[in-house]
Design a protein around this motif. Structure first.
Motif, PDB file in Angstrom:
ATOM      1  N   LEU A   1       6.022 -11.618   6.126  1.00 51.49           N
ATOM      2  CA  LEU A   1       4.513 -11.836   5.187  1.00 51.49           C
ATOM      3  C   LEU A   1       4.725 -10.671   4.247  1.00 51.49           C
ATOM      4  CD1 LEU A   1       1.897 -13.016   4.443  1.00 51.49           C
ATOM      5  CD2 LEU A   1       0.829 -11.486   6.111  1.00 51.49           C
ATOM      6  N   LEU A   2       5.133  -9.457   4.443  1.00 57.33           N
ATOM      7  CA  LEU A   2       5.194  -8.154   3.601  1.00 57.33           C
ATOM      8  C   LEU A   2       6.106  -8.533   2.441  1.00 57.33           C
ATOM      9  CD1 LEU A   2       5.329  -4.981   5.793  1.00 57.33           C
ATOM     10  CD2 LEU A   2       3.595  -5.941   4.595  1.00 57.33           C
ATOM     11  N   HIS A   3       7.245  -9.385   2.570  1.00 52.23           N
ATOM     12  CA  HIS A   3       8.174  -9.562   1.655  1.00 52.23           C
ATOM     13  C   HIS A   3       7.576 -10.738   0.649  1.00 52.23           C
ATOM     14  CE1 HIS A   3      11.809  -6.965   2.586  1.00 52.23           C
ATOM     15  NE2 HIS A   3      11.464  -6.920   3.779  1.00 52.23           N
ATOM     16  N   LYS A   4       7.101 -11.699   1.306  1.00 49.84           N
ATOM     17  CA  LYS A   4       6.496 -12.795   0.447  1.00 49.84           C
ATOM     18  C   LYS A   4       5.254 -12.092  -0.362  1.00 49.84           C
ATOM     19  CE  LYS A   4       8.044 -16.448   3.475  1.00 49.84           C
ATOM     20  NZ  LYS A   4       7.711 -17.458   4.819  1.00 49.84           N
ATOM     21  N   VAL A   5       4.325 -11.403   0.123  1.00 53.10           N
ATOM     22  CA  VAL A   5       3.352 -10.788  -0.726  1.00 53.10           C
ATOM     23  C   VAL A   5       4.103 -10.098  -1.739  1.00 53.10           C
ATOM     24  CG1 VAL A   5       1.714  -9.306  -0.690  1.00 53.10           C
ATOM     25  CG2 VAL A   5       1.852 -10.770   1.145  1.00 53.10           C
TER      26      VAL A   5
ATOM     27  N   SER B   1      10.139  -4.851  -4.206  1.00 48.39           N
ATOM     28  CA  SER B   1      10.383  -5.005  -5.502  1.00 48.39           C
ATOM     29  C   SER B   1       9.306  -4.272  -6.282  1.00 48.39           C
ATOM     30  CB  SER B   1      10.091  -6.572  -6.110  1.00 48.39           C
ATOM     31  OG  SER B   1      11.276  -7.240  -5.317  1.00 48.39           O
ATOM     32  N   THR B   2       8.032  -4.550  -5.871  1.00 45.87           N
ATOM     33  CA  THR B   2       6.887  -3.607  -6.595  1.00 45.87           C
ATOM     34  C   THR B   2       5.819  -2.993  -5.662  1.00 45.87           C
ATOM     35  OG1 THR B   2       5.503  -5.849  -6.504  1.00 45.87           O
ATOM     36  CG2 THR B   2       6.850  -5.477  -8.517  1.00 45.87           C
ATOM     37  N   ALA B   3       5.969  -3.257  -4.372  1.00 46.74           N
ATOM     38  CA  ALA B   3       5.086  -2.631  -3.567  1.00 46.74           C
ATOM     39  C   ALA B   3       5.091  -1.090  -3.523  1.00 46.74           C
ATOM     40  CB  ALA B   3       5.467  -2.973  -1.875  1.00 46.74           C
ATOM     41  N   ASN B   4       4.014  -0.366  -3.224  1.00 44.71           N
ATOM     42  CA  ASN B   4       4.332   0.986  -3.169  1.00 44.71           C
ATOM     43  C   ASN B   4       3.144   1.509  -1.992  1.00 44.71           C
ATOM     44  OD1 ASN B   4       3.937   3.606  -3.707  1.00 44.71           O
ATOM     45  ND2 ASN B   4       2.428   3.489  -5.196  1.00 44.71           N
ATOM     46  N   ILE B   5       3.644   1.687  -0.765  1.00 46.03           N
ATOM     47  CA  ILE B   5       3.564   1.586   0.550  1.00 46.03           C
ATOM     48  C   ILE B   5       2.443   2.877   0.557  1.00 46.03           C
ATOM     49  CG2 ILE B   5       3.535   1.246   3.069  1.00 46.03           C
ATOM     50  CD1 ILE B   5       4.030  -1.241   1.576  1.00 46.03           C
ATOM     51  N   LEU B   6       1.341   3.165   0.706  1.00 44.67           N
ATOM     52  CA  LEU B   6       0.816   4.331   0.396  1.00 44.67           C
ATOM     53  C   LEU B   6      -0.344   4.504   1.468  1.00 44.67           C
ATOM     54  CD1 LEU B   6       0.137   5.209  -3.445  1.00 44.67           C
ATOM     55  CD2 LEU B   6       1.878   6.235  -1.964  1.00 44.67           C
ATOM     56  N   TYR B   7      -0.938   3.456   1.872  1.00 43.23           N
ATOM     57  CA  TYR B   7      -2.222   3.465   2.869  1.00 43.23           C
ATOM     58  C   TYR B   7      -2.047   3.107   4.223  1.00 43.23           C
ATOM     59  CZ  TYR B   7      -4.242   4.634  -1.860  1.00 43.23           C
ATOM     60  OH  TYR B   7      -4.491   5.318  -2.966  1.00 43.23           O
ATOM     61  N   LEU B   8      -2.361   3.592   5.118  1.00 46.36           N
ATOM     62  CA  LEU B   8      -2.614   3.091   6.571  1.00 46.36           C
ATOM     63  C   LEU B   8      -4.200   3.260   6.901  1.00 46.36           C
ATOM     64  CD1 LEU B   8      -1.682   2.174   9.269  1.00 46.36           C
ATOM     65  CD2 LEU B   8      -1.165   4.399  10.012  1.00 46.36           C
ATOM     66  N   SER B   9      -4.789   1.992   6.725  1.00 45.15           N
ATOM     67  CA  SER B   9      -6.289   1.852   6.751  1.00 45.15           C
ATOM     68  C   SER B   9      -6.464   1.635   8.231  1.00 45.15           C
ATOM     69  CB  SER B   9      -6.773   0.912   5.925  1.00 45.15           C
ATOM     70  OG  SER B   9      -8.298   0.645   6.133  1.00 45.15           O
TER      71      SER B   9
ATOM     72  N   ILE C   1     -14.208  -7.886  -8.443  1.00 49.37           N
ATOM     73  CA  ILE C   1     -15.171  -6.890  -8.149  1.00 49.37           C
ATOM     74  C   ILE C   1     -14.145  -5.682  -7.294  1.00 49.37           C
ATOM     75  CG2 ILE C   1     -16.828  -6.139  -6.068  1.00 49.37           C
ATOM     76  CD1 ILE C   1     -17.869  -8.950  -6.385  1.00 49.37           C
ATOM     77  N   PHE C   2     -13.053  -6.214  -6.561  1.00 56.05           N
ATOM     78  CA  PHE C   2     -12.639  -5.341  -5.772  1.00 56.05           C
ATOM     79  C   PHE C   2     -11.274  -4.620  -6.091  1.00 56.05           C
ATOM     80  CE2 PHE C   2     -15.122  -7.758  -2.774  1.00 56.05           C
ATOM     81  CZ  PHE C   2     -15.907  -6.599  -2.346  1.00 56.05           C
ATOM     82  N   ASP C   3     -11.204  -3.261  -6.097  1.00 62.36           N
ATOM     83  CA  ASP C   3      -9.865  -2.601  -6.475  1.00 62.36           C
ATOM     84  C   ASP C   3      -8.798  -2.689  -5.457  1.00 62.36           C
ATOM     85  OD1 ASP C   3     -11.054  -0.943  -9.059  1.00 62.36           O
ATOM     86  OD2 ASP C   3     -12.489  -0.623  -7.352  1.00 62.36           O
ATOM     87  N   LEU C   4      -9.184  -2.568  -4.266  1.00 58.35           N
ATOM     88  CA  LEU C   4      -8.449  -2.732  -3.007  1.00 58.35           C
ATOM     89  C   LEU C   4      -8.920  -4.057  -2.015  1.00 58.35           C
ATOM     90  CD1 LEU C   4      -5.536  -2.068  -1.837  1.00 58.35           C
ATOM     91  CD2 LEU C   4      -6.937   0.000  -0.371  1.00 58.35           C
ATOM     92  N   ILE C   5      -8.162  -4.867  -1.583  1.00 59.21           N
ATOM     93  CA  ILE C   5      -8.632  -5.749  -0.618  1.00 59.21           C
ATOM     94  C   ILE C   5      -7.667  -5.434   0.599  1.00 59.21           C
ATOM     95  CG2 ILE C   5      -8.441  -8.257   0.175  1.00 59.21           C
ATOM     96  CD1 ILE C   5      -8.711  -8.956  -2.894  1.00 59.21           C
ATOM     97  N   HIS C   6      -8.142  -5.061   1.536  1.00 58.32           N
ATOM     98  CA  HIS C   6      -7.716  -4.878   2.962  1.00 58.32           C
ATOM     99  C   HIS C   6      -7.085  -5.865   3.736  1.00 58.32           C
ATOM    100  CE1 HIS C   6      -8.977  -0.265   2.980  1.00 58.32           C
ATOM    101  NE2 HIS C   6      -9.428  -0.705   1.772  1.00 58.32           N
ATOM    102  N   SER C   7      -7.688  -6.979   3.746  1.00 53.27           N
ATOM    103  CA  SER C   7      -7.343  -8.069   4.719  1.00 53.27           C
ATOM    104  C   SER C   7      -6.430  -9.231   4.569  1.00 53.27           C
ATOM    105  CB  SER C   7      -8.963  -8.483   4.828  1.00 53.27           C
ATOM    106  OG  SER C   7      -9.727  -8.715   3.717  1.00 53.27           O
ATOM    107  N   VAL C   8      -5.550  -8.916   3.679  1.00 53.23           N
ATOM    108  CA  VAL C   8      -4.636 -10.160   3.553  1.00 53.23           C
ATOM    109  C   VAL C   8      -3.978 -10.389   4.998  1.00 53.23           C
ATOM    110  CG1 VAL C   8      -2.581 -10.936   2.330  1.00 53.23           C
ATOM    111  CG2 VAL C   8      -4.412  -9.646   0.918  1.00 53.23           C
ATOM    112  N   ASP C   9      -3.979 -11.714   5.387  1.00 54.64           N
ATOM    113  CA  ASP C   9      -3.366 -11.799   6.672  1.00 54.64           C
ATOM    114  C   ASP C   9      -2.369 -13.087   6.754  1.00 54.64           C
ATOM    115  OD1 ASP C   9      -5.327 -13.304   6.700  1.00 54.64           O
ATOM    116  OD2 ASP C   9      -6.383 -12.971   8.583  1.00 54.64           O
ATOM    117  N   THR C  10      -2.465 -13.606   5.666  1.00 55.62           N
ATOM    118  CA  THR C  10      -1.691 -14.998   5.519  1.00 55.62           C
ATOM    119  C   THR C  10      -1.208 -15.048   4.254  1.00 55.62           C
ATOM    120  OG1 THR C  10      -3.308 -16.516   4.627  1.00 55.62           O
ATOM    121  CG2 THR C  10      -3.028 -16.196   7.499  1.00 55.62           C
ATOM    122  N   LEU C  11      -0.011 -16.000   4.073  1.00 60.78           N
ATOM    123  CA  LEU C  11       0.654 -16.368   2.827  1.00 60.78           C
ATOM    124  C   LEU C  11      -0.237 -17.051   1.916  1.00 60.78           C
ATOM    125  CD1 LEU C  11       2.906 -16.025   0.722  1.00 60.78           C
ATOM    126  CD2 LEU C  11       3.984 -17.938   1.763  1.00 60.78           C
TER     127      LEU C  11
END
Length: 229
Positions: A143-147, A191-199, A91-101
């Motif tokens: 967590l950011l690096h692992k994601v 590697s692949t992250a594109n840090i664009l959003y601060l929600s 369903i979702f284009d963007l999931i805002h709530s990732v908080d654990t590996l």
């Protein structure tokens, strides 16, 4: 009614942007939070100019997704249980709530199953509230690096929810701090992250959030009025 409220919210966002320092003059994406509002209200909002909608619950979103018949970007802004990851990636284009590996891995595996690269934000619990999800800032970089290493996820930024203070101005230092963290995260080599959003920012505090640098706000009641339970 919805069109008028939407216009007011957009004007408030522009007013808040005008108060920002020159380094924060970026666009702000408005996510209309449609939790507990019916499909007809959603269509009315979209026809009035809403391009992004936010849902909190998978089951409610699933039913609306099947019947909405409008082309919009879908955001999951509520907490996601790992056993609902398969439904969420459909369903979702963007999931805002990732908080654990553990959750990130569940989303990654679900996305791989449908050959999708799922865009995600990492939720930060800056105030360390027991009642809210989110990674503590001390554990954020790890967590950011692992994601970032998960092949079927693309990390797009950060999300936070401020405490529900009686005096909304009390949110300001937290939002200012969150913007500082966001700026530091943008400097990390991924590697692949594109840090664009601060929600950050909801109906009661989105103007302060925008003043302090948010480029994505989540507004429900301010557009639709009180929720229909």
């Amino acid at each position: 009614m919805i069109a008028e409220k939407l216009k007011e919210v957009k004007e408030n966002i522009e007013g808040a942007k005008a108060k920002r320092s020159p380094d924060k003059q970026h666009e702000v994406r408005l996510i209309a939070v449609t939790k507990n509002h019916d499909v007809q209200a959603m269509r009315e909002a979209i026809d009035a100019g809403v391009t992004d909608i936010g849902e909190n619950r998978i089951q409610e979103a699933k039913e609306k997704f099947a019947t909405l018949d409008r082309d919009v970007t879908w955001h999951l802004i509520g907490h996601l249980q790992t056993n609902k990851a398969k439904q969420a990636v459909k369903i979702f284009d963007l999931i805002h709530s990732v908080d654990t590996l553990h959750l990130a891995e569940a989303i990654n595996n679900a996305a791989a199953g449908i050959n999708k690269v799922q865009k995600v934000l990492v939720q930060v619990n800056l105030a360390k509230e027991d009642s809210k999800s989110g990674v503590y800032v001390e554990e954020l970089a790890d967590l950011l690096h692992k994601v970032d290493e998960l092949p079927n996820l693309q990390l797009m930024g950060l999300m936070c929810i401020a405490p529900n203070y009686d005096d909304v101005e009390e949110c300001r230092p937290l939002f200012a701090k969150m913007y500082e963290i966001f700026q530091k995260v943008k400097e990390i080599t991924f590697s692949t992250a594109n840090i664009l959003y601060l929600s950050m920012g909801m109906t009661h505090d989105y103007e302060i959030a925008v003043e302090e640098g948010a480029n994505m706000v989540r507004v429900g009641t301010g557009i639709f009025g009180p929720r229909q339970y």
